[in-house]
Design a protein around this motif. Structure first.
Motif, PDB file in Angstrom:
ATOM      1  N   LYS A  40       0.837  -1.214   0.000  1.00 45.48           N
ATOM      2  CA  LYS A  40       0.000   0.000   0.000  1.00 45.48           C
ATOM      3  C   LYS A  40       0.873   1.267   0.000  1.00 45.48           C
ATOM      4  O   LYS A  40       0.677   2.173  -0.806  1.00 45.48           O
ATOM      5  CB  LYS A  40      -0.918   0.016   1.238  1.00 45.48           C
ATOM      6  CG  LYS A  40      -1.808  -1.213   1.365  1.00 45.48           C
ATOM      7  CD  LYS A  40      -2.696  -1.152   2.590  1.00 45.48           C
ATOM      8  CE  LYS A  40      -1.955  -1.096   3.914  1.00 45.48           C
ATOM      9  NZ  LYS A  40      -1.156  -2.283   4.245  1.00 45.48           N
ATOM     10  N   SER A  41       1.844   1.295   0.918  1.00 43.86           N
ATOM     11  CA  SER A  41       2.727   2.464   0.982  1.00 43.86           C
ATOM     12  C   SER A  41       3.521   2.604  -0.306  1.00 43.86           C
ATOM     13  O   SER A  41       3.716   3.710  -0.822  1.00 43.86           O
ATOM     14  CB  SER A  41       3.701   2.341   2.152  1.00 43.86           C
ATOM     15  OG  SER A  41       3.008   2.308   3.363  1.00 43.86           O
ATOM     16  N   THR A  42       3.972   1.465  -0.804  1.00 44.47           N
ATOM     17  CA  THR A  42       4.734   1.475  -2.043  1.00 44.47           C
ATOM     18  C   THR A  42       3.906   2.084  -3.179  1.00 44.47           C
ATOM     19  O   THR A  42       4.421   2.858  -3.986  1.00 44.47           O
ATOM     20  CB  THR A  42       5.155   0.035  -2.401  1.00 44.47           C
ATOM     21  OG1 THR A  42       5.846  -0.514  -1.269  1.00 44.47           O
ATOM     22  CG2 THR A  42       6.051  -0.003  -3.609  1.00 44.47           C
ATOM     23  N   PRO A  82       3.295  11.164   4.483  1.00 43.00           N
ATOM     24  CA  PRO A  82       3.847   9.816   4.597  1.00 43.00           C
ATOM     25  C   PRO A  82       3.428   9.106   5.885  1.00 43.00           C
ATOM     26  O   PRO A  82       2.891   9.721   6.802  1.00 43.00           O
ATOM     27  CB  PRO A  82       5.363  10.037   4.573  1.00 43.00           C
ATOM     28  CG  PRO A  82       5.571  11.452   4.935  1.00 43.00           C
ATOM     29  CD  PRO A  82       4.334  12.194   4.539  1.00 43.00           C
ATOM     30  N   GLN A  83       3.726   7.810   5.905  1.00 42.94           N
ATOM     31  CA  GLN A  83       3.370   6.982   7.040  1.00 42.94           C
ATOM     32  C   GLN A  83       4.219   7.338   8.259  1.00 42.94           C
ATOM     33  O   GLN A  83       5.374   7.728   8.132  1.00 42.94           O
ATOM     34  CB  GLN A  83       3.635   5.521   6.626  1.00 42.94           C
ATOM     35  CG  GLN A  83       3.183   4.487   7.601  1.00 42.94           C
ATOM     36  CD  GLN A  83       3.396   3.092   7.035  1.00 42.94           C
ATOM     37  OE1 GLN A  83       3.229   2.847   5.848  1.00 42.94           O
ATOM     38  NE2 GLN A  83       3.771   2.165   7.899  1.00 42.94           N
ATOM     39  N   GLY A  84       3.653   7.225   9.435  1.00 45.20           N
ATOM     40  CA  GLY A  84       4.453   7.274  10.658  1.00 45.20           C
ATOM     41  C   GLY A  84       4.637   8.642  11.279  1.00 45.20           C
ATOM     42  O   GLY A  84       5.703   8.939  11.812  1.00 45.20           O
ATOM     43  N   MET A 157      -2.622  10.169   1.611  1.00 48.63           N
ATOM     44  CA  MET A 157      -2.308   9.990   3.028  1.00 48.63           C
ATOM     45  C   MET A 157      -2.005   8.532   3.321  1.00 48.63           C
ATOM     46  O   MET A 157      -2.756   7.644   2.918  1.00 48.63           O
ATOM     47  CB  MET A 157      -3.490  10.440   3.886  1.00 48.63           C
ATOM     48  CG  MET A 157      -3.488  11.915   4.191  1.00 48.63           C
ATOM     49  SD  MET A 157      -4.787  12.294   5.341  1.00 48.63           S
ATOM     50  CE  MET A 157      -6.105  12.509   4.192  1.00 48.63           C
ATOM     51  N   ASP A 158      -0.922   8.312   4.044  1.00 47.29           N
ATOM     52  CA  ASP A 158      -0.531   6.943   4.369  1.00 47.29           C
ATOM     53  C   ASP A 158      -0.716   6.693   5.869  1.00 47.29           C
ATOM     54  O   ASP A 158       0.061   7.182   6.689  1.00 47.29           O
ATOM     55  CB  ASP A 158       0.927   6.706   3.955  1.00 47.29           C
ATOM     56  CG  ASP A 158       1.258   5.223   3.869  1.00 47.29           C
ATOM     57  OD1 ASP A 158       0.455   4.409   4.370  1.00 47.29           O
ATOM     58  OD2 ASP A 158       2.321   4.889   3.312  1.00 47.29           O
ATOM     59  N   GLU A 159      -1.720   5.958   6.208  1.00 43.76           N
ATOM     60  CA  GLU A 159      -2.037   5.584   7.593  1.00 43.76           C
ATOM     61  C   GLU A 159      -1.964   6.741   8.582  1.00 43.76           C
ATOM     62  O   GLU A 159      -1.171   6.728   9.521  1.00 43.76           O
ATOM     63  CB  GLU A 159      -1.101   4.459   8.050  1.00 43.76           C
ATOM     64  CG  GLU A 159      -1.313   3.196   7.238  1.00 43.76           C
ATOM     65  CD  GLU A 159      -0.860   1.950   7.993  1.00 43.76           C
ATOM     66  OE1 GLU A 159      -1.116   1.881   9.199  1.00 43.76           O
ATOM     67  OE2 GLU A 159      -0.259   1.080   7.349  1.00 43.76           O
ATOM     68  N   PRO A 160      -2.817   7.753   8.389  1.00 46.88           N
ATOM     69  CA  PRO A 160      -2.793   8.891   9.308  1.00 46.88           C
ATOM     70  C   PRO A 160      -3.186   8.522  10.737  1.00 46.88           C
ATOM     71  O   PRO A 160      -2.926   9.291  11.647  1.00 46.88           O
ATOM     72  CB  PRO A 160      -3.819   9.865   8.699  1.00 46.88           C
ATOM     73  CG  PRO A 160      -4.673   9.039   7.830  1.00 46.88           C
ATOM     74  CD  PRO A 160      -3.818   7.921   7.325  1.00 46.88           C
TER      75      PRO A 160
HETATM   76 MG   LIG Z   1       2.578   1.041   4.845  1.00 49.03          MG
END
Ligand SMILES: [Mg+2]
Ligand SMILES: Nc1ncnc2c1ncn2[C@@H]1O[C@H](COP(=O)(O)OP(=O)(O)O)[C@@H](O)[C@H]1O
Lengths: 233, 293
Positions: A40-42, A82-84, A157-160
């Motif tokens: 997913k992030s990729t 980004p994630q994190g 948005m990646d895993e907000p």
């Molecule tokens: Mg991810």
């Protein structure tokens, strides 16, 4: 608004995505779910140009944008969170937003800054503080504002909700809806908190082992728990 | 030698170390490898002045200004022709470090070939008369070194804090991926960092040449002292770098106050070892973390 066609990419020699097709419709919230490590992030990173697209197309407003660089994307109204809870932790809250709005004229920046303080008043109270000192929730607010300050037409948005307390997850989801409604941003969101994101989105894709395993309306998955479970096996 | 004289000497040494260290640290922070060829840019600054003033007959001040620009260009050329290509191929920090050593050796040999190994001077015709301050003879060039270094440290601090390009440099240093995600083109920022860092190295080399002449190997020693100062002070903060340079200059000159000055380098490296063993992040340093999006 955003069309991804037969997208293939990976890291080094390792292929991660094997021909992804998806569409983010203008004005809507599109979600990508799927198990950990499915790509997913990729997918988001390659759409946005943080990693190269090997094959396939990314079409934004009818124009191919694959591999054209993040600066062009940002200036063209695409924002990426980004994630994190990623923030510039050695810079102040205000400096983080200044980086987000680096390409804005000074007066425009000040206007947008006011909107961000209005959206997240906690951040204004801490504007002189190092972003590294913020709590997880505040970092996520800052990460989101950093992208929002450019008033993106399209927000990736990646895993907000990653690492946030249940209360904060609800808070963030509410704000994402608000950004979609009031700021008019089209949203493409990757999320692991399935229940919450299905409530939020208009359309959902599930990625499994680098391929799209499901595409449809969130209601379909909300009704059929067995199908939903299958997507995460 | 009097104590005040020793203090003045250590201050002017520290001022040079601080300039080299600052440029080195700026570059290190954005590219994350030891750019050893920084040493040859230092040497380059001095020899560019020699070329312009002694061989081509330009006035000293003009030669210095042009030489600073040429030093910046030299640093940028190294970045564009070598490092950037390696980076885009995904080279590791170790490969880049080896490449930078290679660049250093090749360019030092070129300096030797073109100018010869003997000591060269650009000081002819300069006022050498010392000024008496508190019973200590301070040369004008020592005062210039300290003043130039201090003002450059302060300017760089302000530049990094308040300008767009300075903020971009800090953003790339802090988190290159997030900087890229914010639409910052890291190659451009890295190039600007090389220009700034190399100009600082060139200025340091010119100041040293104005103080004690030049030879093709002058850059390696200066670079070593700069690196030691960075490690003492902690990479990533200008006050830290300045403090590291000050401590190093003091320790070296006070340490050899009553003994032979041959021991200066040994003192520097003993301090380096102590810091590497007991406080590798330096005085004001930060822990280096590794994260990916
Ligand atoms: Mg991810
Ligand atoms: N920077 C990277 N280098 C190499 N492999 C990576 C990198 N990031 C992710 N991967 C690999 O790519 C695959 C997909 O990862 P990712 O897109 O982060 O998954 P998700 O976001 O769906 O959890 C995983 O197998 C992961 O190990």
């Amino acid at each position: 608004m955003l069309n991804v066609e037969e997208l293939e990419t990976g890291y080094g020699k390792k292929q991660v995505l094997f021909g992804i097709n998806l569409e983010a419709v203008e004005g809507k919230i599109t979600a990508i779910i799927g198990p950990n490590g499915s790509g997913k992030s990729t997918a988001l990173k390659s759409i946005f140009g943080l990693i190269p697209v090997w094959n396939g197309n990314v079409i934004y407003n009818g124009e191919p944008i694959a591999n054209r660089g993040t600066r062009a994307n940002v200036n063209d109204g695409i924002g990426f969170v980004p994630q994190g809870n990623r923030v510039f932790d050695e810079m102040t809250v205000l400096e983080n937003l200044e980086i987000g709005g680096l390409h804005l004229r000074r007066d425009r920046f000040k206007e947008e800054l006011k909107k961000m303080w209005g959206l997240f008043p906690e951040l204004e109270k801490r504007k002189k503080q190092n972003a590294g000192k913020l709590s997880g929730g505040e970092k996520q607010m800052l990460a989101l504002s950093r992208a929002l300050i450019m008033t993106p037409k399209m927000l990736l948005m990646d895993e907000p909700s990653l690492g946030l307390s249940p209360k904060l997850v609800t808070f963030m989801m509410g704000h994402i809806r608000k950004i979609n409604h009031e700021f008019g941003a089209t949203v493409l969101i990757v999320e692991q908190k399935v229940r919450e994101v299905l409530d939020l989105c208009d359309r959902v894709y599930s990625i499994k082992l680098g391929k799209v395993a499901f595409e449809g309306s969130p209601e379909e998955l909300q009704k059929d728990k067995g199908k939903l479970k299958h997507l995460f096996l | 030698m009097s104590l005040t004289q020793t203090l003045v000497n250590s201050l002017s040494a520290a001022a040079v170390y601080a300039l080299v260290a600052l440029g080195f640290a700026l570059i290190y922070n954005t590219v994350r490898f030891f750019h050893f060829a920084h040493g040859i840019v230092f040497t380059g600054g001095a020899y560019f002045v020699f070329l312009l003033k002694v061989w081509l007959g330009f006035p000293l001040f003009f030669s210095i200004i042009v030489a600073i620009g040429l030093s910046a260009i030299l640093g940028c050329l190294i970045e564009i022709s070598i490092y950037r290509r390696l980076r885009h191929k995904g080279a590791s920090s170790l490969i880049l470090l080896l490449a930078s050593l290679g660049v250093y050796v090749v360019l030092q040999n070129i300096v030797s070939m073109v100018f010869g190994d003997d000591i060269k001077t650009i000081r002819s015709g300069m006022v050498e008369e010392g000024i008496n301050i508190l019973g200590t003879k301070v040369t004008p060039i020592q005062i210039a070194i300290i003043a130039v270094s201090l003002s450059l440290l302060v300017s760089c601090f302000l530049f990094l804090k308040y300008t767009k390009i300075g903020q971009s440099m800090r953003a790339v240093a802090n988190d290159p991926e997030l900087a890229c995600a914010s639409g910052i083109e890291s190659d451009r920022v890295i190039l600007a960092t090389f220009a700034l860092g190399s100009a600082l190295a060139g200025i340091a080399g010119i100041l040293v040449a104005l103080d004690v002449d030049m030879s093709p190997t002058m850059g390696m020693n200066a670079l070593m002292m700069g690196v030691v100062a960075v490690i003492i002070g902690g990479v990533g903060s200008i006050p830290g770098v300045a403090l590291g340079a000050l401590l190093l200059g003091m320790a070296q000159h006070l340490g050899v106050w009553k003994i032979s000055s041959q021991w200066q380098d040994a003192i520097a490296f003993v301090i380096l070892l102590i810091f590497l063993l007991f406080r590798p992040q330096g005085f004001l340093g930060r822990k280096i973390k590794k994260v990916t999006i």
